[in-house]
Design a protein around this motif. Structure first.
Motif, PDB file in Angstrom:
ATOM      1  N   ARG A  68      -7.362   5.280  -5.824  1.00 55.07           N
ATOM      2  CA  ARG A  68      -7.881   4.385  -4.778  1.00 55.07           C
ATOM      3  C   ARG A  68      -6.946   4.329  -3.572  1.00 55.07           C
ATOM      4  N   PRO A 128      -5.967   4.092   0.027  1.00 57.03           N
ATOM      5  CA  PRO A 128      -6.696   3.544   1.171  1.00 57.03           C
ATOM      6  C   PRO A 128      -6.976   4.624   2.222  1.00 57.03           C
ATOM      7  N   GLY A 129      -8.179   4.596   2.763  1.00 55.42           N
ATOM      8  CA  GLY A 129      -8.543   5.536   3.822  1.00 55.42           C
ATOM      9  C   GLY A 129      -8.868   6.926   3.331  1.00 55.42           C
ATOM     10  N   TYR A 130      -8.891   7.107   2.008  1.00 52.95           N
ATOM     11  CA  TYR A 130      -9.170   8.450   1.484  1.00 52.95           C
ATOM     12  C   TYR A 130     -10.661   8.773   1.589  1.00 52.95           C
ATOM     13  N   THR A 131     -10.975   9.930   2.100  1.00 53.78           N
ATOM     14  CA  THR A 131     -12.369  10.394   2.070  1.00 53.78           C
ATOM     15  C   THR A 131     -12.399  11.784   1.432  1.00 53.78           C
ATOM     16  N   GLU A 163       0.846  -1.190   0.000  1.00 58.83           N
ATOM     17  CA  GLU A 163       0.000   0.000   0.000  1.00 58.83           C
ATOM     18  C   GLU A 163       0.882   1.241   0.000  1.00 58.83           C
ATOM     19  N   GLU A 177       1.052  11.657  -1.848  1.00 59.65           N
ATOM     20  CA  GLU A 177       0.188  11.494  -0.679  1.00 59.65           C
ATOM     21  C   GLU A 177       0.842  12.009   0.603  1.00 59.65           C
ATOM     22  N   SER A 217      -6.503  11.351  -5.639  1.00 55.90           N
ATOM     23  CA  SER A 217      -6.457  10.319  -4.590  1.00 55.90           C
ATOM     24  C   SER A 217      -7.599   9.327  -4.785  1.00 55.90           C
ATOM     25  N   ARG A 220       2.563   5.805   4.493  1.00 57.72           N
ATOM     26  CA  ARG A 220       2.045   6.929   5.294  1.00 57.72           C
ATOM     27  C   ARG A 220       3.173   7.404   6.190  1.00 57.72           C
ATOM     28  N   SER A 239      -7.599  15.805  -4.492  1.00 58.20           N
ATOM     29  CA  SER A 239      -8.599  14.900  -3.917  1.00 58.20           C
ATOM     30  C   SER A 239      -9.124  13.948  -4.984  1.00 58.20           C
TER      31      SER A 239
END
Lengths: 828, 164
Positions: A441, A443-446, A328, A410, A437, A331, A434
């Motif tokens: 795809r 992960p955890g993106y809103t 992934e 990111e 992102s 972070r 946005s």
């Protein structure tokens, strides 16, 4: 890599079934084409010979049916070939585009946008024709040739052998010509690329061309390149038509030999005449497939040259992976460590050298130094935009060069000094990261909601701009009746609360007052056209309006006034250097200056009554366009204003006689559909030359928007504001604010700001600095700073000089030490 | 013949601007025609009391002449001087790029004549002798300021451009 693929690799990929189907259709078509020949024979020999009417009709219908069927099949083949060609072209372009976007920044510094566009759009387009026919054309034509050739040998081996002598000759000569043709084509492609690049460059920098009046210079450059392209095209076409000529010649050399040899054999009695005619007839059927093969050969060679040239232009390997494979996206906490980092240009110059720097997660670091000290280079190295050539750059312990683009995007948010703004809406630009992102795809993106967007645009000082965009929007009141109703309510509130305070700033619409910031035409009409695109500039085109002017005697008065305006304005426009600014506030547009200059000359010699009708028309137009608050060469006499006010009343009565009208008169109880929301609330227009008036108005408007519960609607409209091509409708400050908000919305672990607030006003700059202080400890901030009055609150100041770090420490400590920072602050 | 003369008591904005520009030393040597073009390209702006006319740190892109009212010069929040009716600041901004070293704030309602570099400089560049004349006047001003500073003896470490 896509650039290393051969042209033939595209031919079959995902096209196998289609190509096979085409071959089948071609076989069927060839077979069906025999039917009309057979029918011709039967019509003559049987139907006509036997005098059988029924048989004649039947054979004729069969003839027609077979022709129709063959044509339909040919139509399908063409369509399929085009489809295969185009879908392959689409795949080719998409793959190449994807590759181009992944190429290192250094590649884009060496290529012009026009060259990329030319390669991707123009040169590749012609390749599609080849791909569609790459299998079917050679296969069918070779088969046809072999069949026909066999048949000829069957008829007469000697003559067949003689007639085939031509082909090896042709095969030996044509490719040689083609080779030279290819070279000419290659040269043409290169010239075409260069010219595309130059056009792209000039269009991008057209403001400089205008600023330096470089029109002649650029025209000369372009003319030279166009001449070169002309020569290249002529040369390439000479070879192309030379090949056609050779093919044509060889095609007719066959019959020549047959006539000569076959004829002499017939004369000598070795061959009978009927057999010779039959042989000649069969031989002629060879020419079509052979010609098609030759044309195909030319197409193939041309396509290969174009394809190879285009691909070679982009044959550079990407420096970094785009997205992580088998893991992934990282972070990070935001720790940066540089160990002996150096960036050396290909020429050997060291832009930064032996940089050692450790930035803790959440630390706020300012990079300062003289111009050219390497601050921006360092920021670019950290964000992977420039590859360091020596040393190690680590992000949370991971080597920067080992990270994928997505890892960097990111975790690091870069705001450059001159950010790029995409065409589209403000919202499209704010949410660019946005959207990326979401598509990647992550992960955890809103996706950020409207509240979050509003929060961020406030942090960068963009909120007022967005409200301004929103209040400048023009809405259709019948489509949004509730909003229009609320705006009318705000109009009442604004007037009742603020009219005295804004008396000097706003020109409120009042039937009894002259609008100094409106044209004379607008003052007469005192309303708007219902049709949004119509404007007062064109009022003179309305016969009814002109009849009104004649009827009231205003026509003559206005022509007189137009004469005064023209006389006062033309000398200035003629004398001044012809810049855009000279005409910015001129009632006479640049393109009409000469016409008005002639009218002014005519006025010097004749009386007004003697002026030609077109000249009078021009003067009338000028008067109708005259805006006293803007056009400063003439002061509009008070009696004329009074006369216009009187005409305003007469005009309303005049229009009422005609019933339905394309005009909407100003009425305090009605929404003006062609005006912006702000103008509708104000029911007037801000006066020119009142500094800060829009800010003062906006301050009061925000309060009203909140009270009336329409703030969100206006923000929505503001976010949908179209920024124009590359953000042309935005100021430098607005562009930077959007770039800042775009990154702040993403909330990366590290913010890298490269003089990102240089174009901001002091208030917005302070707002951004406040925001950075609030993220201290949670996000790492590395900021290249030019204005040293903003660095005192940073945790650490890193001072650079000639590509090296010469000082590093807290602001107070460095200032006390009276080192380089102290000098920099002293000379700022 | 049609008369293009306007009544004398109806002075237009252009004429007012022209009157103002004639008073400015750095435009003193410009031809009347060019000065009229410059006057045409100037803008008038009204500022309310307390409003910043120029802000420290922002790019200097205009010269400003005060037509009416008064403005204060502030540096680091402190008033260090004033500009009154008929006075002008920022002449150098017509020629070169720099950032304002001070804030100019309206102290009363002030009407100013704003001279934008982007509008005026191309006109001067089109006539090199005019540009040279303006540059000469501005250099004289800088030399004069330096002379004043030296005579005051206020600066011990005088450095930077424009020093005699």
């Amino acid at each position: 890599m896509v650039t290393r693929r051969t042209l033939y690799s595209w031919v079959m990929e995902k096209n196998g079934r289609w190509q096979f189907l085409i071959v089948l259709l071609v076989v069927a078509t060839v077979a069906i084409r025999v039917v009309p020949l057979e029918m011709q024979k039967r019509i003559v020999n049987k139907a006509i010979g036997l005098g059988d009417m029924e048989l004649l009709v039947l054979y004729c219908l069969l003839f027609l049916g077979s022709v129709l069927l063959a044509s339909t099949l040919k139509f399908c083949i063409n369509l399929m070939q085009a489809y295969i060609g185009q879908r392959t072209l689409e795949r080719m372009r998409t793959s190449l585009y994807e590759h181009i976007l992944s190429l290192p920044m250094s590649f884009f510094r060496t290529i012009q946008p026009g060259q990329v566009i030319n390669g991707l759009v123009n040169e590749l387009a012609s390749v599609s024709g080849f791909i569609g026919s790459a299998v079917s054309v050679p296969l069918i034509n070779v088969c046809t040739l072999l069949a026909m050739g066999g048949y000829l040998f069957y008829l007469n081996p000697l003559l067949a052998g003689l007639s085939f002598v031509i082909y090896p000759l042709q095969i030996a000569i044509v490719p040689r010509l083609q080779k030279r043709g290819n070279e000419a084509n290659r040269f043409r492609v290169n010239v075409s690329r260069a010219i595309s690049g130059s056009i792209g460059e000039v269009i991008t920098g057209v403001h400089e061309v205008h600023a330096h009046a470089g029109f002649a210079l650029e025209n000369d450059k372009f003319a030279a390149q166009a001449r070169q392209l002309l020569q290249a095209n002529v040369r390439m076409n000479a070879y192309r038509y030379g090949i056609k000529f050779a093919n044509n010649f060889f095609e007719h050399l066959g019959p020549f030999i047959l006539f000569l040899v076959g004829g002499s054999m017939t004369i000598q009695g070795h061959f009978d005449l009927g057999a010779l005619v039959a042989f000649l007839s069969a031989y002629s059927s060879l020419s079509d497939p052979w010609r098609e093969l030759m044309e195909f050969y030319q197409l193939k060679e041309d396509s290969l040259v174009r394809y190879k040239n285009v691909m070679a232009g982009f044959d550079v390997a990407p420096e970094y992976g785009l997205i992580p494979v088998d893991r992934e996206v990282y972070r990070f906490r935001g720790e940066i460590e540089l160990r002996g980092v150096t960036f050396r240009t290909p020429e050997g110059a060291r832009l930064i050298e032996d940089i050692h720097l450790h930035v803790r997660p959440g630390e706020m670091v300012a990079l300062v130094g003289y111009s050219g000290s390497g601050k921006s280079t360092l920021a670019k190295v950290i964000t992977q935009l420039m590859p360091y050539t020596e040393g190690q750059a680590l992000l949370d312990g991971h080597e920067v060069r080992s990270l994928t683009k997505l890892d960097v995007a990111e975790n690091l948010g870069l705001v450059p000094q001159h950010p790029f703004i995409f065409s589209g809406t403000v919202s499209d630009n704010l949410l660019y990261s946005s959207h990326a992102s979401a598509i990647n795809r992550v992960p955890g993106y809103t996706a950020p909601d409207l509240d979050r967007v509003i929060e961020v645009v406030q942090q960068v000082g963009l909120f007022v701009d967005i409200l301004k965009f929103g209040t400048q929007a023009i809405i259709a009141p019948d489509e949004r009746p509730e909003l229009a109703e609320r705006i009318l309510e705000m109009r009442r509130l604004f007037r009742s609360r603020f009219e005295p305070a804004f008396e000097g700033d706003i020109e409120f619409f009042d039937p009894e007052r002259y609008l100094d910031n409106g044209s004379i035409a607008q003052n007469i009409v005192f309303g708007e056209f219902v049709e949004r695109r119509a404007n007062f500039e064109d009022a003179y085109r309305s016969k009814r309006f002109m009849a009104f002017l004649e009827q009231t005697g205003l026509h003559r008065t206005l022509v007189d006034f137009g004469a005064i305006v023209a006389s006062a304005t033309i000398p200035i426009l003629r004398y001044g250097a012809q810049t855009q600014e000279l005409y910015a506030d001129s009632p006479i547009p640049r393109e009409e200056m000469e016409k008005y200059a002639q009218v002014v000359s005519e006025m010097a010699a004749r009386s007004q009554a003697e002026l030609k009708a077109p000249s009078q028309g021009l003067l009338l137009r000028l008067a109708l366009k005259f805006i006293p608050g803007r056009h400063k060469t003439v002061r509009m006499p008070a009696p004329l204003k009074d006369r216009i006010l009187a005409a305003r009343r007469e005009f309303r009565a005049y229009v009422a006689e005609f019933g339905e009208s394309s005009l909407q008169f100003y009425d305090s109880g009605r929404y003006i559909a062609s005006r912006s929301i702000r103008d509708n609330i104000l029911f007037g227009q801000p006066k020119s030359g009142r500094s800060g008036v829009l800010e003062r108005i906006n301050q009061h408007l925000v309060q009203l928007l909140i009270e009336e519960g329409v703030l969100e609607s206006i923000v929505d409209l503001g976010l949908e504001f179209q920024v124009g091509s590359m953000g042309e409708y935005l100021s430098g400050g607005q562009r930077q604010k959007i770039a800042l908000a775009r990154v702040f919305l993403k909330q990366p672990a590290v913010y890298v700001l490269d003089e990102a607030t240089a174009a901001l006003d002091n208030a917005s700059q302070a707002r951004v600095q406040n925001f950075l202080r609030t993220v201290r400890g949670r996000h790492t901030v590395i900021s290249v700073v030019h204005r040293l009055d903003t660095v005192a609150h940073y945790d650490r100041i890193v001072v650079m000089k000639a590509g090296k770090i010469v000082e590093s420490g807290p602001y107070d400590e460095l200032m006390t030490a009276k080192g380089v920072l102290y000098d920099l602050v002293g000379t700022a | 013949m049609i008369s293009s003369e306007q009544p004398e008591n109806h002075e237009c904005e252009l004429d007012c601007n022209l009157r103002m520009l004639r008073e400015l030393p750095f435009f003193a040597e410009l031809s009347p025609e060019l000065l009229r073009v410059m006057a045409y390209l100037c803008e008038r702006e009204t500022f309310v009391p307390g409003q910043a006319i120029l802000e420290a740190g922002q790019p200097a892109e205009t010269a400003v002449a005060v037509i009416s009212g008064a403005a204060g010069i502030e540096r680091e929040g402190r008033r260090v001087g004033g500009v009154n009716e008929g006075m002008c600041v920022g002449g150098l901004a017509l020629l070169g790029r720099y950032r304002w070293l001070y804030t100019l704030r309206a102290e009363t309602a002030a009407e100013c004549l704003i001279m934008h570099r982007r509008k005026l400089l191309p006109q001067l560049q089109a006539q090199p002798e005019a540009l040279a004349a303006v540059a000469r006047e501005l250099i004289d001003s800088v030399v004069f300021w330096d002379l004043q500073r030296l005579e005051r003896g206020a600066d011990e470490d005088v450095h930077g451009p424009g020093v005699l």
